[in-house]
Design an enzyme around this catalytic site. Sequence first.
Site, mmCIF file in Angstrom:
data_model
loop_
_atom_site.group_PDB
_atom_site.id
_atom_site.type_symbol
_atom_site.label_atom_id
_atom_site.label_comp_id
_atom_site.label_asym_id
_atom_site.label_seq_id
_atom_site.Cartn_x
_atom_site.Cartn_y
_atom_site.Cartn_z
ATOM 1 N N PRO A 76 154.120 63.717 -32.273
ATOM 2 C CG PRO A 76 155.350 62.862 -34.041
ATOM 3 C CD PRO A 76 154.936 62.577 -32.633
ATOM 4 C CD GLU A 77 149.041 67.612 -30.956
ATOM 5 O OE1 GLU A 77 148.089 68.256 -31.426
ATOM 6 O OE2 GLU A 77 149.474 67.787 -29.814
#
Length: 279
Positions: A2-3
């Site tokens: 996840p960013e």
Amino acid sequence: MPELPEVETVKSEIARFLGNAKILDMKIYNRSLREKISEGVETKIVGNDIVKYERCGKYIVMNLSNNYSIVWHLGMSGRIKLYQDKNFESVKHDHIIMQTDKGVLVYNDPRRFGMFDYVKTDNLNKTKYFQKMGIDPFDKNFDADFLFAHFSKKKVPVKVALLDQSIVNGIGNIYASEILYDAKISPLRSASDIKIGECEKIVVSTRKILNKAIENGGSTLRDYHKTDGSVGHFQNLHCVYNKTGQKCPKCKCDVLNGGGIKKIVQAGRSTFYCETLQK
Ligand SMILES: [Zn+2]
């Protein structure tokens, strides 16, 4: 992994769902995440209200009424699930279960690269997580001057510099390619050669791409899911990421002649770009 947009999405969903919930019970079934969760920490957490939710880089921070904070990181495969019903069906890899008066929060993580910690809110900035963290892309001080000052000292490709979390935090591999495409800047150029006007374009494109990604619930490529188990949709709007050989949406490049979107490896990570559009 996840960013920023995915973490922002998860944080907002938890905030909407639990609000200022009171934590009634907490069970930790597996303490061996990226770092060991300390014994007995749950007894300090139970009984407090959640007073505020923040995203710091790729971390979710929940401030509690006792002036301590819970810090989460989703690692590679970490997922936060939310249930209205406390008698939800628990599944494999549900490592942490937090019961509140507004619902249940479950942390599930098959690969266990995620992180859970409990620290004094006043000391958050001194923790190893945040001490060396660069500026948030939505901070008003993230501007062309800021980027130019940092990039001018970097002798690495601009794509690699964009991934440097000690300069700007939260931008990962997907969004670095998409941002440079939007700014029409070649990922191969040295960060030190990027002009101030181009830094301005990168700043504008960064906020534009990240905002669009947040509006679309982030990008789901493999593990990332939203708190209700559904997927993000921004992967459908990617212009270059994972699109090797395809025509890019903004230019008239001849795929047969030019080969379309290129994939190269920089500092061990894949970069996708259009040679015709990005200079
Ligand atoms: Zn193109």
